[in-house]
Design a protein around this motif. Structure first.
Motif, PDB file in Angstrom:
ATOM      1  N   ALA A 151       0.824  -1.212   0.000  1.00 29.19           N
ATOM      2  CA  ALA A 151       0.000   0.000   0.000  1.00 29.19           C
ATOM      3  C   ALA A 151       0.859   1.263   0.000  1.00 29.19           C
ATOM      4  O   ALA A 151       0.653   2.179  -0.810  1.00 29.19           O
ATOM      5  N   GLN A 152       1.839   1.342   0.908  1.00 31.48           N
ATOM      6  CA  GLN A 152       2.682   2.529   0.987  1.00 31.48           C
ATOM      7  C   GLN A 152       3.607   2.630  -0.221  1.00 31.48           C
ATOM      8  O   GLN A 152       3.845   3.728  -0.745  1.00 31.48           O
ATOM      9  N   LEU A 153       4.108   1.500  -0.691  1.00 28.93           N
ATOM     10  CA  LEU A 153       4.986   1.532  -1.856  1.00 28.93           C
ATOM     11  C   LEU A 153       4.244   2.032  -3.094  1.00 28.93           C
ATOM     12  O   LEU A 153       4.801   2.782  -3.900  1.00 28.93           O
ATOM     13  N   ARG A 154       2.980   1.637  -3.263  1.00 31.96           N
ATOM     14  CA  ARG A 154       2.213   2.127  -4.414  1.00 31.96           C
ATOM     15  C   ARG A 154       2.124   3.647  -4.406  1.00 31.96           C
ATOM     16  O   ARG A 154       2.272   4.291  -5.452  1.00 31.96           O
ATOM     17  N   ARG A 155       1.882   4.224  -3.246  1.00 28.79           N
ATOM     18  CA  ARG A 155       1.772   5.681  -3.158  1.00 28.79           C
ATOM     19  C   ARG A 155       3.122   6.339  -3.451  1.00 28.79           C
ATOM     20  O   ARG A 155       3.198   7.334  -4.182  1.00 28.79           O
ATOM     21  N   ASN A 156       4.178   5.787  -2.889  1.00 36.71           N
ATOM     22  CA  ASN A 156       5.502   6.361  -3.109  1.00 36.71           C
ATOM     23  C   ASN A 156       5.924   6.238  -4.572  1.00 36.71           C
ATOM     24  O   ASN A 156       6.521   7.157  -5.144  1.00 36.71           O
ATOM     25  N   VAL A 157       5.617   5.102  -5.175  1.00 39.55           N
ATOM     26  CA  VAL A 157       5.985   4.899  -6.579  1.00 39.55           C
ATOM     27  C   VAL A 157       5.162   5.810  -7.477  1.00 39.55           C
ATOM     28  O   VAL A 157       5.656   6.300  -8.502  1.00 39.55           O
ATOM     29  N   LYS A 158       3.916   6.072  -7.130  1.00 47.42           N
ATOM     30  CA  LYS A 158       3.112   7.024  -7.895  1.00 47.42           C
ATOM     31  C   LYS A 158       3.765   8.409  -7.880  1.00 47.42           C
ATOM     32  O   LYS A 158       3.879   9.073  -8.924  1.00 47.42           O
ATOM     33  N   ALA A 159       4.196   8.854  -6.703  1.00 45.84           N
ATOM     34  CA  ALA A 159       4.876  10.153  -6.610  1.00 45.84           C
ATOM     35  C   ALA A 159       6.179  10.136  -7.408  1.00 45.84           C
ATOM     36  O   ALA A 159       6.531  11.120  -8.075  1.00 45.84           O
ATOM     37  N   PHE A 160       6.876   9.034  -7.348  1.00 44.85           N
ATOM     38  CA  PHE A 160       8.122   8.849  -8.114  1.00 44.85           C
ATOM     39  C   PHE A 160       7.841   8.969  -9.616  1.00 44.85           C
ATOM     40  O   PHE A 160       8.548   9.653 -10.346  1.00 44.85           O
TER      41      PHE A 160
ATOM     42  N   VAL B 110      12.474  11.425 -10.359  1.00 41.43           N
ATOM     43  CA  VAL B 110      13.531  12.142  -9.644  1.00 41.43           C
ATOM     44  C   VAL B 110      14.175  11.214  -8.618  1.00 41.43           C
ATOM     45  O   VAL B 110      13.487  10.516  -7.879  1.00 41.43           O
ATOM     46  N   GLY B 111      15.497  11.213  -8.574  1.00 43.16           N
ATOM     47  CA  GLY B 111      16.232  10.382  -7.642  1.00 43.16           C
ATOM     48  C   GLY B 111      16.755   9.106  -8.258  1.00 43.16           C
ATOM     49  O   GLY B 111      17.631   8.452  -7.694  1.00 43.16           O
ATOM     50  N   ALA B 112      16.220   8.722  -9.415  1.00 39.57           N
ATOM     51  CA  ALA B 112      16.715   7.531 -10.103  1.00 39.57           C
ATOM     52  C   ALA B 112      17.992   7.879 -10.854  1.00 39.57           C
ATOM     53  O   ALA B 112      18.242   9.033 -11.209  1.00 39.57           O
ATOM     54  N   SER B 113      18.805   6.889 -11.121  1.00 40.00           N
ATOM     55  CA  SER B 113      20.025   7.099 -11.898  1.00 40.00           C
ATOM     56  C   SER B 113      19.673   7.457 -13.334  1.00 40.00           C
ATOM     57  O   SER B 113      18.555   7.223 -13.805  1.00 40.00           O
ATOM     58  N   ASP B 114      20.634   8.031 -14.048  1.00 41.54           N
ATOM     59  CA  ASP B 114      20.404   8.384 -15.449  1.00 41.54           C
ATOM     60  C   ASP B 114      20.017   7.158 -16.268  1.00 41.54           C
ATOM     61  O   ASP B 114      19.129   7.210 -17.117  1.00 41.54           O
ATOM     62  N   THR B 115      20.704   6.044 -15.996  1.00 38.80           N
ATOM     63  CA  THR B 115      20.413   4.816 -16.744  1.00 38.80           C
ATOM     64  C   THR B 115      18.982   4.350 -16.482  1.00 38.80           C
ATOM     65  O   THR B 115      18.246   3.995 -17.414  1.00 38.80           O
ATOM     66  N   SER B 116      18.571   4.372 -15.217  1.00 39.66           N
ATOM     67  CA  SER B 116      17.213   3.937 -14.881  1.00 39.66           C
ATOM     68  C   SER B 116      16.174   4.847 -15.517  1.00 39.66           C
ATOM     69  O   SER B 116      15.157   4.376 -16.048  1.00 39.66           O
ATOM     70  N   LYS B 117      16.413   6.154 -15.477  1.00 38.61           N
ATOM     71  CA  LYS B 117      15.470   7.094 -16.090  1.00 38.61           C
ATOM     72  C   LYS B 117      15.339   6.842 -17.580  1.00 38.61           C
ATOM     73  O   LYS B 117      14.228   6.838 -18.143  1.00 38.61           O
ATOM     74  N   SER B 118      16.466   6.655 -18.237  1.00 39.18           N
ATOM     75  CA  SER B 118      16.429   6.404 -19.679  1.00 39.18           C
ATOM     76  C   SER B 118      15.622   5.155 -19.997  1.00 39.18           C
ATOM     77  O   SER B 118      14.803   5.149 -20.923  1.00 39.18           O
ATOM     78  N   LEU B 119      15.847   4.080 -19.237  1.00 45.62           N
ATOM     79  CA  LEU B 119      15.140   2.832 -19.502  1.00 45.62           C
ATOM     80  C   LEU B 119      13.656   2.949 -19.193  1.00 45.62           C
ATOM     81  O   LEU B 119      12.802   2.488 -19.967  1.00 45.62           O
TER      82      LEU B 119
ATOM     83  N   ILE C 192      10.788  -1.760  -8.291  1.00 46.16           N
ATOM     84  CA  ILE C 192      12.139  -2.295  -8.115  1.00 46.16           C
ATOM     85  C   ILE C 192      13.171  -1.174  -8.201  1.00 46.16           C
ATOM     86  O   ILE C 192      14.078  -1.065  -7.363  1.00 46.16           O
ATOM     87  N   ILE C 193      13.031  -0.316  -9.214  1.00 43.98           N
ATOM     88  CA  ILE C 193      14.000   0.767  -9.415  1.00 43.98           C
ATOM     89  C   ILE C 193      13.882   1.813  -8.312  1.00 43.98           C
ATOM     90  O   ILE C 193      14.890   2.337  -7.827  1.00 43.98           O
ATOM     91  N   TYR C 194      12.657   2.108  -7.894  1.00 51.26           N
ATOM     92  CA  TYR C 194      12.475   3.061  -6.793  1.00 51.26           C
ATOM     93  C   TYR C 194      13.172   2.559  -5.531  1.00 51.26           C
ATOM     94  O   TYR C 194      13.894   3.302  -4.856  1.00 51.26           O
ATOM     95  N   LEU C 195      12.971   1.291  -5.199  1.00 52.86           N
ATOM     96  CA  LEU C 195      13.581   0.741  -3.987  1.00 52.86           C
ATOM     97  C   LEU C 195      15.109   0.742  -4.083  1.00 52.86           C
ATOM     98  O   LEU C 195      15.803   1.005  -3.102  1.00 52.86           O
ATOM     99  N   HIS C 196      15.625   0.450  -5.267  1.00 46.81           N
ATOM    100  CA  HIS C 196      17.080   0.382  -5.413  1.00 46.81           C
ATOM    101  C   HIS C 196      17.718   1.757  -5.527  1.00 46.81           C
ATOM    102  O   HIS C 196      18.664   2.085  -4.797  1.00 46.81           O
TER     103      HIS C 196
ATOM    104  N   THR D 101       6.882  -9.110  -0.561  1.00 51.05           N
ATOM    105  CA  THR D 101       6.085  -8.702  -1.718  1.00 51.05           C
ATOM    106  C   THR D 101       6.044  -7.178  -1.807  1.00 51.05           C
ATOM    107  O   THR D 101       5.567  -6.509  -0.893  1.00 51.05           O
ATOM    108  N   VAL D 102       6.527  -6.632  -2.929  1.00 47.33           N
ATOM    109  CA  VAL D 102       6.615  -5.179  -3.079  1.00 47.33           C
ATOM    110  C   VAL D 102       5.676  -4.636  -4.147  1.00 47.33           C
ATOM    111  O   VAL D 102       5.449  -3.422  -4.232  1.00 47.33           O
TER     112      VAL D 102
END
Length: 894
Positions: free
Chosen positions: A42-51, A57-66, A100-104, A344-345
């Motif tokens: 539940a909390q991860l869904r909200r955080n990932v939505k904001a992400f 924002v906060g992801a690496s350049d490679t992750s953003k590109s992908l 996965i990318i948000y958590l990492h 489970t994430v």
């Protein structure tokens, strides 16, 4: 426990966390939702939505590109001569990768303590996590594309380690399958890196400044076929039992119980030796990621699988590294007691997948149909359950006849309680029903759904044949129409054509099988798209009670009348009504000439683009602060959604090349250009540097890059080039010739989404499906017109389309709505419209030209056209088709 009323129908739609399913009444959403779901989700869904909403924002350049490439770029599907469609990942697949990318990248989650920060239940403790390494579990309903998530996760890890200087991810991968059947399926997708190139996993070379495709160098090693020649770039694909270390002998086809050989041993604490010592392999590599498919089999830290992966992790620790990440994907990440894995994430439950037509809808007999069934007082198994078997065959036959029209073969699945009764049912079906003779495949399974051939002691050749027959049962080349098994094939047999399931016993608690797994083998869809498909489920009261327990997961089981005289549980099929004895199909048929194209694109002219002749409004060049210059975000020019983000590199230097490449790729994809990127890139670069801002600008300047991210600049570049390219490359041919004809009676059957339809008398088709209420209203009008001989809705399957230049100057295809043959012999093409748009005039002009070309090329039949708007139709209420021809214009100006 129903779905939220705002839950979207499309599996591609972005799902707001506040409309997701949870196991309680909607009134309790605000107070108890977080406590009733997997604790981290539940909390991860909200955080990932904001992400997601914030442009990653906060992801690496490679992750953003992908992430941008996978989920925001359009992915066209090129055919032999033209673009034939587009590909889009499901939102469930997107959310899994974003999580996965948000958590990492953003959270920097390294272990269980980082994950526990997202616990909404208040009940998660460190003791619930067995592993000491980073492990994420992805829960996705059967048939929703778990293998695609695995491919995306693998590519992300590879590129992240390759392109990010401080990355702790890996370029070596241990891909674990629970048995040989699943391994074969993954191998088919991964062989030759097929899935990575056929799906848009790998960005184009040059995208955001990297040569992605050239750099993706990986070698696939299957089972014992391992030949490690380099320290990175390896995919080790293996069964779960090959991961174990120990001293026991490997299963052999000569064993008395050859189940272990056929499917792959699942030890319960004991260990098994392996021809391939993965421990030895890991000694030679310094980085590794684990990907687990069908991961519900891994739930106990005492099992050898866990100890083996723990050993791999410890070996890496000794070398100063660590297991970079373990990603498990499964539809049912649950312990034996039903508790969900706390790791489970991300969660895409079956109820949501059914609602969005990603999988089939389970259908049970309604009360009157079920009341007709009874268990007979007989010691003979088939006599006792004859009613259930007979109803299953009746339902299967109806589905078989319908799907056969589409060239598909329906499969009946029967589950029994032991091997003796399994054989008896198979013999009963073959002898009692002539259409099943020679069509029954018997597969013995143990109490937990694993293959068992102990009784027959089959040798390797026979087992290989059984495996082949099981895998190929969907194909029309296979003689089998029925599978009879003990219980249910638990996993791996991902057949798509199961339309009917018959269960002749209840499951015991010790079987460790869930209702989701029982239905899972029948849930995969037969047809692409969002058409509703169904699997009929028939069985004893005990079996049905077990199946109905899935309602605790939110699944709404449909109940319909079953048996003789009831409708088949299949998608709507539109076909030529050849079986209708009241129709003269030859008399109702309409012939439509197919002309050579009138417009085409001359790609070679891209080199002639002259920016000095472009018509556009120059964009003001603004001065931005140093802080503002680092906020380089590109948004879609129509929706405003963030589509592309470019960040200054670690040295603080802006790279304009990725931005110019983004503009060029966007123009090419929107115009569906298949070549010319190199030429277009140079043209865009020159225009931006010398013309866009009304003066020459420094492309290396961060201030210029920040100006280019403004919506006015983005829109001007893209729209100016689209207009200029259309003016330069779109060409008109002087005349058109008839090259073929379409006969409506030759149209192949096709499936459509469950919707309103009309049964026509004056059409070759069995149904008229309306894309709008007005189309059905107009079809009903044609049915009752005395001067209409025949008519047809122009379905896509008819293939009657006209090329035309749309309001934006681009080449498009236009499908008129109706084809009508009137009593004076004319064939009239009718366009109906409710909401008019800018493309109506060019469509009507193209239709006028088509009629002129056809009438010029032949004189046997006169072709005409008319435009009918719903407002005028309601106002003037024509009584005949001649009223339409005289009362409505050829097209209506806006």
């Amino acid at each position: 426990m129903a779905l939220h009323p705002d839950f979207p129908d499309s599996p591609h739609a972005i799902l707001d966390p506040e409309v997701r399913w949870f196991p309680a009444d909607e009134a309790l959403r605000d107070t108890t939702m977080d406590k009733l779901m997997p604790p981290l989700v539940a909390q991860l869904r909200r955080n990932v939505k904001a992400f997601r909403d914030g442009g990653y924002v906060g992801a690496s350049d490679t992750s953003k590109s992908l992430l941008t490439w996978w989920f925001k770029e359009p992915h066209l599907l090129p055919g032999k001569d033209a673009i034939i469609g587009s590909f889009e990942y499901y939102f469930a697949q997107r959310e899994a990768m974003e999580t996965i990318i948000y958590l990492h990248d953003v959270v920097g989650a390294k272990d269980k303590y980082d994950l526990m920060r997202f616990d909404s239940s208040g009940a998660v403790s460190a003791g619930m996590f067995d592993e000491t390494w980073r492990r994420f579990v992805i829960k996705m309903a059967t048939g929703s594309g778990k293998t695609k998530v695995m491919s995306l996760a693998l590519a992300w890890s590879f590129y992240h380690r390759l392109y990010e200087p401080d990355s702790e991810l890996a370029r070596n991968f241990l891909v674990i399958a629970p048995n040989i059947i699943v391994l074969d399926r993954i191998y088919h997708d991964f062989q030759g890196l097929r899935i990575f190139f056929e799906d848009p996993v790998l960005p184009d070379n040059g995208y955001d400044g990297h040569n992605w495709r050239d750099d993706f160098q990986l070698t696939l090693h299957k089972q014992d076929e391992v030949n490690v020649t380099r320290a990175t770039g390896n995919i080790f694909l293996t069964n779960i039992h090959r991961v174990y270390s120990g001293e026991e002998i490997m299963p052999s086809p000569e064993d008395e119980n050859t189940m272990d050989y056929f499917l792959g041993k699942r030890p319960t604490g004991a260990t098994t030796d392996s021809k391939v010592d993965l421990g030895m392999i890991v000694r030679d590599i310094d980085e590794l990621m684990v990907l687990n498919d069908e991961a519900h089999h891994i739930h106990d830290s005492k099992l050898a699988w866990f100890q083996s992966i723990e050993d791999i992790h410890n070996r890496l620790l000794q070398k100063g590294g660590a297991l970079s990440l373990q990603v498990d994907v499964t539809a049912t990440p649950k312990h034996n007691n039903g508790a969900i894995f706390v790791q489970t994430v991300s969660d895409y439950p079956l109820v949501e997948a059914i609602s969005q037509n990603v999988v089939k809808h389970p259908v049970l007999p309604d009360a009157p149909s079920r009341a007709k069934l009874s268990e007979k007082q007989s010691a003979k198994f088939t006599e006792k359950y004859a009613d259930y078997l007979d109803l299953g065959v009746i339902e299967w036959r109806k589905a078989y006849d319908e799907h056969q029209k589409m060239g598909k073969k329906a499969i009946l699945f029967v589950m029994t309680d032991d091997t003796r009764n399994c054989d008896e049912v198979a013999e009963y079906l073959e002898n009692r029903y002539p259409d099943l003779a020679g069509g029954v495949l018997t597969i013995h399974t143990k109490n937990n759904g694993e293959i068992s051939e102990a009784a027959s002691g089959k040798k390797k050749e026979e087992l290989e044949l059984l495996r082949k027959q099981s895998n190929e049962i969907d194909s029309n080349g296979s003689p089998y129409k029925v599978i009879v098994s003990v219980l249910m094939l638990k996993e791996g047999w991902d057949v798509r054509n199961v339309t009917t399931i018959v269960g002749l016993r209840a499951y015991s608690a010790k079987s460790n099988i869930l209702p989701e797994q029982t239905l899972g083998r029948g849930l995969r869809k037969m047809y692409p798209g969002n058409t509703e498909e169904y699997v009929s489920v028939v069985g004893t009261d005990a079996f049905m009670d077990f199946v109905e327990s899935i309602q605790a997961e939110g699944v709404e089981l449909e109940r319909k009348a079953m048996g003789e005289g009831t409708k088949p549980k299949t998608p709507l099929i539109v076909e030529v009504d050849n079986e209708n004895t009241h129709k003269d199909i030859d008399a109702l048929d309409i012939e439509i000439p197919v002309l050579t194209p009138r417009v085409y694109r001359e790609y070679k002219n891209l080199a002639d683009l002259d920016a000095g002749r472009f018509t556009f409004q120059t964009v003001a060049y603004q001065e931005f602060s140093e802080e503002e210059q680092r906020e380089i975000v590109f948004k879609d020019i129509t929706t405003g959604e963030v589509t592309h983000t470019t960040v200054l590199d670690s040295a603080g230097i802006a790279d304009y090349r990725s931005v110019i490449g983004y503009f060029a790729q966007t123009v090419m994809k929107e115009l569906r250009l298949v070549s010319g990127y190199d030429v277009l890139y140079g043209k865009v670069k020159g225009f931006v540097g010398d013309g866009l801002f009304g003066k020459a600008v420094d492309l290396e300047s961060p201030n210029t890059l920040r100006n280019l991210s403004e919506l006015a600049a983005t829109k001007t570049v893209i729209e100016t080039f689209k207009q200029a390219i259309n003016e330069l490359t779109v060409r008109y041919k002087g005349d058109a010739e008839i090259r073929d004809t379409i006969k409506l009676r030759k149209t192949r059957p096709f499936v459509v989404k469950d919707q309103g339809y009309m049964i026509p008398k004056k059409s070759v088709f069995n149904r008229v499906i309306g894309d709008s209420h007005f189309e059905l209203e107009f079809a009903n009008f044609l049915e009752n017109c005395p001067d209409v001989v025949s008519y047809a809705k122009n379905y896509l399957a008819v293939h009657f389309k006209l090329d035309y230049v749309n309001a934006d100057g681009d080449i498009s295809n236009y499908y008129p709505d109706f084809i009508v043959r009137v009593s004076d012999g004319r064939v009239v093409i009718v366009e109906t419209k409710g909401q008019e748009d800018l493309d109506v005039p060019p469509k009507m002009e193209r239709l006028r030209q088509w009629c002129d070309d056809v009438n010029r090329a032949q004189q046997e039949v006169v072709y005409d056209f008319i435009f009918v708007d719903d407002e005028g139709f309601e106002k003037y209420a024509p009584k005949s088709f001649s009223d339409v021809l005289t009362g409505f214009t050829k097209y209506k100006e806006t």
